[in-house]
Design an enzyme around this catalytic site. Structure first.
Site, PDB file in Angstrom:
ATOM      1  N   GLY A   1       0.792  -1.226   0.000  1.00 17.39           N
ATOM      2  CA  GLY A   1       0.000   0.000   0.000  1.00 17.39           C
ATOM      3  C   GLY A   1       0.822   1.272   0.000  1.00 17.39           C
ATOM      4  O   GLY A   1       0.273   2.355  -0.229  1.00 17.39           O
TER       5      GLY A   1
ATOM      6  N   CYS B   1     -27.658  -8.862 -16.268  1.00 18.75           N
ATOM      7  CA  CYS B   1     -27.072  -8.494 -17.562  1.00 18.75           C
ATOM      8  C   CYS B   1     -28.072  -8.818 -18.673  1.00 18.75           C
ATOM      9  O   CYS B   1     -28.657  -9.901 -18.696  1.00 18.75           O
ATOM     10  CB  CYS B   1     -25.777  -9.280 -17.772  1.00 18.75           C
ATOM     11  SG  CYS B   1     -25.132  -9.163 -19.458  1.00 18.75           S
TER      12      CYS B   1
ATOM     13  N   CYS C   1     -26.285 -11.897 -20.842  1.00 20.61           N
ATOM     14  CA  CYS C   1     -25.960 -13.224 -20.284  1.00 20.61           C
ATOM     15  C   CYS C   1     -26.724 -13.524 -18.999  1.00 20.61           C
ATOM     16  O   CYS C   1     -26.543 -14.584 -18.411  1.00 20.61           O
ATOM     17  CB  CYS C   1     -24.465 -13.365 -20.057  1.00 20.61           C
ATOM     18  SG  CYS C   1     -23.892 -12.540 -18.545  1.00 20.61           S
TER      19      CYS C   1
ATOM     20  N   CYS D   1     -22.747  -6.756 -18.908  1.00 20.46           N
ATOM     21  CA  CYS D   1     -21.510  -6.936 -18.149  1.00 20.46           C
ATOM     22  C   CYS D   1     -20.414  -6.029 -18.718  1.00 20.46           C
ATOM     23  O   CYS D   1     -20.220  -5.978 -19.930  1.00 20.46           O
ATOM     24  CB  CYS D   1     -20.984  -8.369 -18.281  1.00 20.46           C
ATOM     25  SG  CYS D   1     -22.063  -9.624 -17.595  1.00 20.46           S
TER      26      CYS D   1
ATOM     27  N   CYS E   1     -18.890 -12.129 -19.880  1.00 21.60           N
ATOM     28  CA  CYS E   1     -20.209 -12.131 -20.516  1.00 21.60           C
ATOM     29  C   CYS E   1     -20.231 -13.082 -21.714  1.00 21.60           C
ATOM     30  O   CYS E   1     -21.159 -13.875 -21.872  1.00 21.60           O
ATOM     31  CB  CYS E   1     -20.542 -10.703 -20.971  1.00 21.60           C
ATOM     32  SG  CYS E   1     -22.286 -10.445 -21.340  1.00 21.60           S
TER      33      CYS E   1
END
Ligand SMILES: [Zn+2]
Lengths: 283, 187
Positions: A29, A238, A241, A263, A269
């Site tokens: 980080g 979606c 899909c 998606c 997808c």
């Protein structure tokens, strides 16, 4: 015989970037400064991510590039062909087949494995930048763990909007120490940052910073007891899909204002549609 | 110049260093995990892994400390020829290499500053044995727990207590290496 160095960058530059990556992994980080090089593409095209990829790719890699989840944008296609040409790597659009994935603004929907590395393109690495423009001050704030202002800003969101309005580049705390900008991924992706099996590396070219999350690192999205973090998502499936667990983009489909939600991860997808899943807008 | 000075480097630096780096990176990202690296054939007493780490990461920008019997004419000439790295003492070293005893004391090395904790030394510890057993490791990069044959425990606990400052370690033995960043808790 190629006119480029392997993976474009000269060896000395790669060593400098490699050393920065190792220190980044040792201090999860924390933003490690590095001397960013000019790349044969504009800064907005992810030169930080490109330099990190150049420093770690081997000729045995299979490389995937996604731009907001899609493999076929101009940006993604050109970075992919850049490394095909300069590093001789194989490329793929399938998340599961890639050993190194460079990304702008998304984490793939499929869970990544220990054999994969995710490289993020980062525009602004400093999560405190909008609170404090001076680098000397933000460095001091990180060194003293002075993150109170960050919480104040998020809390202002709550009093103004009733919830935390920040929906991209939502700040996280790494291993209880450094506050980190996860790059402009939607906050929907934030829960995937922590405890991931893959190595995550972040490169900011213009701002000359590299930072890292080793696998299985604790990553917590900043929040408040009375307003816990929520990874928001659209409340419909979606259109192509029918997935209910993916991040969706709104797409205009005609000039009458017709729209559908699909998606953003096109590989996810496509694979679902190929497996027979069909949404309400599918042809 | 000795023949050994000119030889023992990478035949194909760009590709060999890319493979070596990936293994070093995996090792640093997954403390305790043992990886193999090769490519360098350094003079005695350096190991192949130790020499390969030096060739992969060191150059004119990185002062190197050769500790104990790692400091001999052959090693000096080899390192100078292949990397151009300036030799220095522990207090200015970005990298140090030698066996554990020779590298002592650890408080001689740079541990970074609170604003730049990355400005700290990486110690390459040449080991007579390297095995995934012994000290228990926890922390970033480790799913639940890992184990590594460390030369001792106390020193690494003190180092971890300095986090985010501290030293990072690479342990080498033959063609094998493992790493222990400052973030790892050792018990
Ligand atoms: Zn879909």
């Amino acid at each position: 015989m190629t006119e480029y160095n392997f993976a474009y960058l000269d060896e000395q530059t790669k060593r400098m970037i490699r050393r920065a990556i190792l220190k980044g992994l040792a201090i999860p980080g924390y933003q490690v400064p590095f001397a960013s090089r000019e790349m044969p593409m504009p800064y907005g095209w992810g030169t930080g991510g490109v330099q990190v990829s150049a420093a770690l790719l081997t000729p045995d890699d299979t490389f995937k590039v996604i731009d907001q989840g899609a493999d076929d944008t101009t940006n993604a296609v050109s970075i992919r062909s850049f490394f095909e040409r300069t590093a001789g790597v194989a490329t793929t659009t399938a998340t599961s087949e890639a050993s190194v994935i460079q990304t702008r603004h998304r984490i793939p929907e499929d869970a990544l494995t220990e054999n994969q590395i995710l490289v993020y393109q980062v525009p602004i690495p400093e999560p405190l930048r909008f609170l404090e423009p001076r680098e000397s001050e933000t460095r001091k704030m990180h060194s003293l763990e002075e993150y109170g202002l960050m919480h104040v800003k998020l809390y202002e969101d709550i009093s103004r909007h009733g919830h935390i309005a920040t929906s991209y580049a939502y700040p996280v705390k790494v291993e209880g120490r450094y506050v980190m900008d996860p790059s402009p991924i939607p906050k929907f992706d934030n829960p995937k940052l922590g405890n991931m099996a893959a190595i995550q590396l972040f490169g900011a070219g213009r701002e000359q910073r590299i930072y890292a999350l080793p696998p299985y690192t604790q990553v917590v999205s900043l929040d408040f007891e009375d307003h816990p973090f929520e990874a928001s998502k659209a409340d419909h499936p979606c259109g192509l899909c029918d997935a209910t667990d993916s991040y969706l983009d709104e797409v205009i489909i005609d000039d009458q204002g017709g729209r559908m939600f699909v998606c953003s991860d096109t590989d996810y997808c496509t694979a679902r549609q190929a497996a027979g899943h069909k949404g309400k807008d599918a042809a | 110049m000795e023949a050994q000075t000119l030889s023992g480097g990478f035949d194909n630096p760009a590709v060999q260093s890319s493979h070596a780096f990936r293994n070093i990176m995996e090792a640093m990202a997954r403390p305790g995990q043992i990886h193999e690296i090769k490519g360098a054939e350094p003079p005695a007493p350096l190991s192949i892994a130790g020499g390969t780490v030096l060739l992969t990461l060191c150059d004119t920008e990185t002062p190197v400390y050769l500790a104990g019997n790692a400091d001999n004419d052959e090693v000096r000439a080899w390192l100078a020829f292949h990397t151009g790295a300036p030799l220095t003492g522990p207090s200015r070293a970005m990298f140090a290499i030698g066996d554990w005893k020779a590298l002592m004391p650890l408080n001689a090395y740079r541990i970074g500053t609170s604003e730049y904790p990355d400005r700290s030394a990486t110690l390459i510890v040449e080991c007579a044995e390297l095995a995934a057993s012994g000290a228990k490791l926890r922390g970033p990069g480790i799913k639940s727990q890992a184990a590594l044959s460390l030369p001792e425990i106390r020193a690494f606990q003190s180092n971890q207590a300095l986090f985010p400052l501290g030293l990072d370690f690479i342990f080498t033995n033959g063609v094998r290496l493992a790493a222990l960043p400052r973030s790892t808790e050792v018990a």
